[in-house]
Scaffold this motif. Structure first.
Motif, PDB file in Angstrom:
ATOM      1  N   HIS A 725      -6.707   4.795   5.021  1.00  0.00           N
ATOM      2  CA  HIS A 725      -6.451   5.354   3.695  1.00  0.00           C
ATOM      3  C   HIS A 725      -5.079   4.928   3.185  1.00  0.00           C
ATOM      4  CE1 HIS A 725     -10.090   7.541   4.244  1.00  0.00           C
ATOM      5  NE2 HIS A 725      -9.598   8.358   5.158  1.00  0.00           N
ATOM      6  N   VAL A 726      -4.115   4.839   4.087  1.00  0.00           N
ATOM      7  CA  VAL A 726      -2.783   4.374   3.682  1.00  0.00           C
ATOM      8  C   VAL A 726      -2.871   2.954   3.128  1.00  0.00           C
ATOM      9  CG1 VAL A 726      -0.475   3.753   4.507  1.00  0.00           C
ATOM     10  CG2 VAL A 726      -1.547   5.876   5.295  1.00  0.00           C
ATOM     11  N   LEU A 727      -3.646   2.096   3.807  1.00  0.00           N
ATOM     12  CA  LEU A 727      -3.779   0.715   3.341  1.00  0.00           C
ATOM     13  C   LEU A 727      -4.389   0.672   1.949  1.00  0.00           C
ATOM     14  CD1 LEU A 727      -3.769  -2.360   3.617  1.00  0.00           C
ATOM     15  CD2 LEU A 727      -5.937  -2.176   4.859  1.00  0.00           C
ATOM     16  N   TYR A 728      -5.463   1.437   1.720  1.00  0.00           N
ATOM     17  CA  TYR A 728      -6.096   1.436   0.395  1.00  0.00           C
ATOM     18  C   TYR A 728      -5.125   1.931  -0.671  1.00  0.00           C
ATOM     19  CZ  TYR A 728     -10.938   0.156   1.378  1.00  0.00           C
ATOM     20  OH  TYR A 728     -12.083  -0.537   1.682  1.00  0.00           O
ATOM     21  N   ALA A 729      -4.352   2.977  -0.358  1.00  0.00           N
ATOM     22  CA  ALA A 729      -3.414   3.512  -1.345  1.00  0.00           C
ATOM     23  C   ALA A 729      -2.279   2.528  -1.619  1.00  0.00           C
ATOM     24  CB  ALA A 729      -2.849   4.849  -0.845  1.00  0.00           C
ATOM     25  N   GLN A 730      -1.769   1.871  -0.570  1.00  0.00           N
ATOM     26  CA  GLN A 730      -0.711   0.878  -0.775  1.00  0.00           C
ATOM     27  C   GLN A 730      -1.246  -0.325  -1.543  1.00  0.00           C
ATOM     28  OE1 GLN A 730       2.236   1.587  -0.387  1.00  0.00           O
ATOM     29  NE2 GLN A 730       2.730   2.587   1.557  1.00  0.00           N
ATOM     30  N   THR A 731      -2.501  -0.699  -1.282  1.00  0.00           N
ATOM     31  CA  THR A 731      -3.109  -1.811  -2.015  1.00  0.00           C
ATOM     32  C   THR A 731      -3.239  -1.477  -3.493  1.00  0.00           C
ATOM     33  OG1 THR A 731      -4.342  -2.496  -0.038  1.00  0.00           O
ATOM     34  CG2 THR A 731      -5.135  -3.316  -2.162  1.00  0.00           C
ATOM     35  N   LEU A 732      -3.547  -0.219  -3.791  1.00  0.00           N
ATOM     36  CA  LEU A 732      -3.630   0.194  -5.187  1.00  0.00           C
ATOM     37  C   LEU A 732      -2.271   0.019  -5.879  1.00  0.00           C
ATOM     38  CD1 LEU A 732      -5.104   1.472  -7.559  1.00  0.00           C
ATOM     39  CD2 LEU A 732      -4.562   3.721  -6.610  1.00  0.00           C
ATOM     40  N   HIS A 733      -1.201   0.436  -5.201  1.00  0.00           N
ATOM     41  CA  HIS A 733       0.135   0.251  -5.777  1.00  0.00           C
ATOM     42  C   HIS A 733       0.411  -1.232  -6.036  1.00  0.00           C
ATOM     43  CE1 HIS A 733       2.394   3.958  -6.175  1.00  0.00           C
ATOM     44  NE2 HIS A 733       1.859   4.415  -5.056  1.00  0.00           N
ATOM     45  N   TYR A 734       0.116  -2.073  -5.066  1.00  0.00           N
ATOM     46  CA  TYR A 734       0.375  -3.509  -5.204  1.00  0.00           C
ATOM     47  C   TYR A 734      -0.446  -4.100  -6.350  1.00  0.00           C
ATOM     48  CZ  TYR A 734       0.098  -8.500  -4.306  1.00  0.00           C
ATOM     49  OH  TYR A 734       0.114  -9.858  -4.450  1.00  0.00           O
ATOM     50  N   ALA A 735      -1.738  -3.723  -6.415  1.00  0.00           N
ATOM     51  CA  ALA A 735      -2.610  -4.275  -7.455  1.00  0.00           C
ATOM     52  C   ALA A 735      -2.130  -3.877  -8.843  1.00  0.00           C
ATOM     53  CB  ALA A 735      -4.046  -3.798  -7.231  1.00  0.00           C
ATOM     54  N   ASP A 759      -7.974  -2.829  11.420  1.00  0.00           N
ATOM     55  CA  ASP A 759      -8.825  -3.945  11.861  1.00  0.00           C
ATOM     56  C   ASP A 759      -9.723  -4.430  10.716  1.00  0.00           C
ATOM     57  OD1 ASP A 759      -7.834  -3.486  14.389  1.00  0.00           O
ATOM     58  OD2 ASP A 759      -9.549  -2.279  15.031  1.00  0.00           O
ATOM     59  N   GLY A 760     -10.361  -5.557  10.969  1.00  0.00           N
ATOM     60  CA  GLY A 760     -11.466  -5.978  10.123  1.00  0.00           C
ATOM     61  C   GLY A 760     -11.116  -7.034   9.101  1.00  0.00           C
ATOM     62  N   PRO A 761     -12.157  -7.670   8.574  1.00  0.00           N
ATOM     63  CA  PRO A 761     -11.954  -8.790   7.642  1.00  0.00           C
ATOM     64  C   PRO A 761     -11.355  -8.377   6.298  1.00  0.00           C
ATOM     65  CG  PRO A 761     -14.294  -8.270   7.882  1.00  0.00           C
ATOM     66  CD  PRO A 761     -13.585  -7.495   8.925  1.00  0.00           C
ATOM     67  N   LEU A 762     -11.621  -7.159   5.823  1.00  0.00           N
ATOM     68  CA  LEU A 762     -11.100  -6.776   4.514  1.00  0.00           C
ATOM     69  C   LEU A 762      -9.579  -6.671   4.537  1.00  0.00           C
ATOM     70  CD1 LEU A 762     -11.395  -5.958   1.605  1.00  0.00           C
ATOM     71  CD2 LEU A 762     -11.933  -3.627   2.345  1.00  0.00           C
ATOM     72  N   ALA A 763      -9.021  -6.056   5.577  1.00  0.00           N
ATOM     73  CA  ALA A 763      -7.559  -5.947   5.666  1.00  0.00           C
ATOM     74  C   ALA A 763      -6.926  -7.329   5.682  1.00  0.00           C
ATOM     75  CB  ALA A 763      -7.169  -5.163   6.919  1.00  0.00           C
ATOM     76  N   ALA A 764      -7.526  -8.258   6.450  1.00  0.00           N
ATOM     77  CA  ALA A 764      -6.999  -9.621   6.497  1.00  0.00           C
ATOM     78  C   ALA A 764      -7.138 -10.316   5.149  1.00  0.00           C
ATOM     79  CB  ALA A 764      -7.724 -10.418   7.580  1.00  0.00           C
ATOM     80  N   ALA A 765      -8.237 -10.069   4.443  1.00  0.00           N
ATOM     81  CA  ALA A 765      -8.454 -10.702   3.143  1.00  0.00           C
ATOM     82  C   ALA A 765      -7.458 -10.185   2.107  1.00  0.00           C
ATOM     83  CB  ALA A 765      -9.882 -10.451   2.669  1.00  0.00           C
TER      84      ALA A 765
END
Length: 858
Positions: A725-735, A759-765
């Motif tokens: 969830h932290v990654l998704y929220a930080q990605t929202l800020h960046y976007a 983990d996983g392909p989405l985080a790497a993408a």
């Protein structure tokens, strides 16, 4: 008198009372047409009553005639009836005239007479014979002669291939006739047929229910649907239909079988009624009550079928579930009691090897006859009824038990069973009374065994958490119950407590249990772990360990499948959380959207509306916004009717996101409000995911509260170790920074740091796309964006968009809607070559490589 509808009433209109029933084109029909038209052979369509043999045969001969060159073949329909089976040439005389006479004893005159009777000079002959197993012997010889010696082709239908007259079976033996078995419709075919009949889909749970009751028999499907429309059991929402209550036989089916039952001799009727009242009844027990030859005749007439249990023991049951329902309803009370006394059915218990459903049916039969079986058998039957989701039967059995003298342990268990049944039939509040009564008795200090105490705790705790949305109260109950049980039951309560914590969105102790138990490294998941299987998968997934979460989900699913009867909810729970893990990983191509394999098992407990979540999430990942809106709208509508599991908050949040992407801002804002104000209940396990979805949606709508909500998610997730969830929220800020042209250095660093924990392909993408943007390399950006899109995330930051001409934009807009260049040309009145040129310029100006990318840009 009927009042006119209020013009303000916008409820959808019902289907007409007399429903026009469609006919599906079936695989067997295509095969039969190929055999008759292309290979010039004959076919026998074999199947049980109601499978549509006559309809298929008529469609086959019609299609054969349409495909034939002039002159078209002559189709001669012949219908055999039981009354004419002893009359020579009775079946064919209506079509070929009176061919009786002494001349038939001589081969040459007989051939000339029959050829003249057929009137086929200069034309090919196609015979369509319905119920060919009822043909009289001479008619069968005549039909076979036309096929062998006159080049006729034959399309026959029959219930029992072995009952065909010898001349017709000889055609098959000599490879002149091919047998094609018609089979019942599968679940997908049933769903397609019902959608065509009703004009809108029937929601998945109702499709499963109807298919289980009818076993895919088209005739029974038609009748129960018409009866459901007439009774109101079938209800319509804006997008789909759903079925409320049990699926029962229609009056027309009941009348049909009433007539057939009345024609049976007494001994045969005994067989049919005993089987219906006690099904599935072990064959060994049945043969002690009826004559074996009568049983064989009942099977041959299609009233009874032979089956086997999971252990291979032979049992007898009604030929179809609806036939059993009809027969049971038609047995008069006095006769029902007399048959019960003869069969002494309530003594059918585990020791005699009776299957569970047989034990249940026998106990219900006893109650109907005024006989109260022993309490242990009543309790056994109630548990079986609950497992088979026959909630009305559970209530009847437990109510009968509560009127008898029971031990405290028996009374606690009975209250628990009735509470569960009420929760899925008459309502949670009726179930609450029983749950409270069981809990009070279990903790009152009287002698109640540990298993009953655990059942009482679990029953009331589930109500507190999944109905009252009070996870803390549910956890407290498990802690109180520990004081009333011994060591073995305390372990069960410890696991139950962890389960309620996990469903409440608290994963810290679940993660500790995963490490303590070593399940990630075990060769197989123990059954004792299943109560927290879904919670454990979510604990790993939210913590960023998506690879481990996916692996654990598959391992838990394998164990849950084996123990479906004992853990009926686990399969559906694990499939649902596995789907969410795949969303987080970006596994769009292999995303699980349905419960695999065992969907039709009566012990499986699953809210099939959740499959709409899978359809919607896949559509979101593939940027098919309108499809996502449709799927999540259907889910929200279904949960407006009934939502026993408490899943609607998730549905509203995903609908809001879909509507925001589909440029429906007003609708998206309304859906956000519904998601925010709907109690989470069971969805506390996905509470932060719902919050993340709302944050993204609000940001898409230009609402600054979206980024503030993201900050709260980051703070909460960092403290709890919920790095996904932290990654998704930080990605929202960046976007948002990138799309607004702000400096992205700080938000990029925070996003990259969070991505190292997931983990996983989405985080790497995500990080790969950010790196490409920083490089400014347009080829790298395009490649990275394609990788991101393949993982289900649509991001347009960093893409420059040169202005298009008005005509170029019109072409791009239609292409984004899925129109081909030829259809665009027709729509705009242009040549295909001109559209090709416009599309080429659009691709060049906007630096895109696939038409699907236009969806994000126009």
């Amino acid at each position: 008198m009927v009042d006119e509808a209020d013009p303000g009433d916008r409820r959808p209109m019902r289907a007409p009372a007399r429903l026009s029933w469609p006919v599906l084109r079936r695989r067997e029909e295509d095969r039969a047409v190929a055999v008759v038209a292309d290979h010039r052979w004959s076919v026998a369509l074999v199947g049980a009553p109601g499978l549509g043999k006559t309809t298929v045969a008529a469609r086959v001969t019609d299609r054969v005639v349409r495909r034939a060159p002039d002159p078209a073949p002559l189709v001669v329909p012949i219908t055999a009836v039981a009354a004419g089976s002893s009359m020579p040439f009775g079946a064919v005389s209506d079509r070929f005239g009176d061919v009786l006479g002494d001349d038939l004893t001589e081969p040459v005159p007989a051939e000339e007479l029959l050829r003249r009777a057929a009137r086929t000079e200069g034309r090919e002959l196609v015979l369509r014979v319905d119920d060919a197993d009822l043909l009289d012997a001479l008619s069968a010889r005549y039909v076979a002669w036309l096929v062998r010696d006159h080049g006729a082709r034959l399309v026959l239908t029959c219930r029992d291939f072995t009952a065909l007259a010898e001349p017709l079976r000889a055609l098959w033996q000599d490879d002149l006739l091919e047998r094609i078995d018609l089979v019942p419709l599968d679940v997908d075919e049933t769903s397609a047929l019902l959608e065509r009949a009703l004009g809108a889909p029937l929601e998945p749970a109702s499709v499963e229910q109807v298919h289980r009751a009818t076993e895919g028999n088209p005739l029974y499907l038609r009748e129960v649907v018409r009866a459901g429309l007439a009774s109101g059991a079938l209800e319509h929402t804006a997008l789909s239909w759903y079925w409320r209550g049990r699926v029962t036989a229609s009056h027309s089916l009941a009348d049909m079988y009433r007539t057939e039952l009345a024609a049976l001799p007494g001994d045969l009727r005994d067989v049919v009624e005993i089987v219906a009242l006690a099904e599935p009844i072990p064959v060994s027990r049945l043969l002690a009550l009826v004559d074996g030859s009568d049983l064989d005749r009942a099977v041959g007439l299609g009233f009874v079928r032979m089956d086997s249990t999971g252990t291979g023991s032979p049992v007898a049951r009604s030929s179809h579930p609806l036939v059993g329902d009809v027969v049971r309803a038609l047995v008069p009370v006095a006769r029902r009691t007399a048959l019960f006394a003869r069969a002494n059915a309530f003594r059918t218990d585990r020791q005699e090897g009776a299957p569970p459903a047989a034990r249940l049916r026998a106990i219900l039969w006893a109650l109907e006859c005024g006989v109260l079986p022993p309490v242990d058998q009543l309790l056994d039957a109630a548990r079986i009824a609950n497992g088979l989701q026959e909630h009305e039967s559970t209530i009847a059995l437990t109510s009968a038990m509560l009127g008898a003298v029971l031990t405290p342990t028996e009374r606690v268990r009975t209250h628990c069973l009735r509470s569960l049944a009420h929760g899925y039939s008459s309502g949670r509040e009726a179930g609450r009374v029983d749950a409270e009564a069981a809990w009070c008795l279990a903790t009152s200090g009287v002698d109640v065994d540990d298993v009953a105490v655990v059942e009482a705790c679990e029953t009331l705790a589930n109500l507190r958490q999944f109905h009252d949305d009070d996870a803390a109260s549910a956890v407290t109950l498990t802690e109180i119950a520990v004081e009333h049980v011994g060591p073995a039951a305390r372990e069960q309560l410890r696991v139950l407590r962890l389960s309620h914590l996990g469903w409440g969105g608290e994963f810290a102790e679940i993660r500790q249990e995963i490490e303590r138990s070593g399940v990630l490294h075990a060769p197989a998941i123990p059954r004792s772990f299943l109560p927290i299987a879904a919670c454990a998968v979510m604990a790993l997934g939210t913590g960023g360990r998506l690879d481990d979460a996916r692996r654990l989900a598959h391992a838990c699913l394998a164990t849950a499948t084996v123990h479906l009867e004992d853990s009926p909810w686990t399969v559906g729970e694990v499939v649902s959380v596995l789907h969410q893990v795949q969303v987080w990983r970006g596994d769009i191509a292999e995303m699980v959207t349905q419960v695999p394999l065992i969907r039709a098992d009566p012990f499986l407990k699953y809210d099939f509306t959740l499959e709409l979540f899978g359809i919607g999430n896949r559509a979101l990942g593939e940027r098919r916004w309108s499809d996502a809106v449709t799927a999540f709208t259907a889910a929200c509508e279904r949960y407006e009717v009934i939502d026993p599991g408490g899943f609607s908050a998730y549905a509203w949040s995903r609908l809001a996101m879909s509507q925001a992407y589909a440029d429906m801002p007003d609708a998206a804002a309304e859906s956000v409000e519904r998601a925010r104000t709907t109690p989470l209940r069971a969805m506390r396990i996905l509470g932060d995911q719902i919050e993340t979805t709302i944050a993204w949606t609000e940001a898409l709508l230009g609402n600054p509260s979206g980024l503030r909500r993201a900050d709260e998610i980051i703070a909460r997730g960092t403290a709890a170790g919920a790095w996904t969830h932290v990654l998704y929220a930080q990605t929202l800020h960046y976007a948002m920074d990138a799309m607004a042209g702000r400096d992205t250095a700080a938000s990029l660093a925070r996003m990259q740091e969070a991505a190292t924990r997931v983990d996983g392909p989405l985080a790497a993408a995500i990080t790969g796309y950010a790196d490409a943007l920083r490089s400014g390399d347009r080829a790298w950006i395009a490649s990275a964006q394609a990788d991101l899109a393949a993982c289900g995330m649509a991001v347009t930051a960093g893409r420059t968009k040169q202005p298009l001409t008005k005509r170029e934009y019109e072409v791009a807009e239609l292409a984004a809607q899925g129109y081909s260049n030829r259809r665009i040309a027709d729509r705009l009145g242009l040549s295909v070559r001109t559209v090709d040129a416009h599309m080429s310029r659009v691709f060049a100006k906007w630096d895109i490589r696939a038409r699907s990318e236009l969806v994000e840009l126009v």
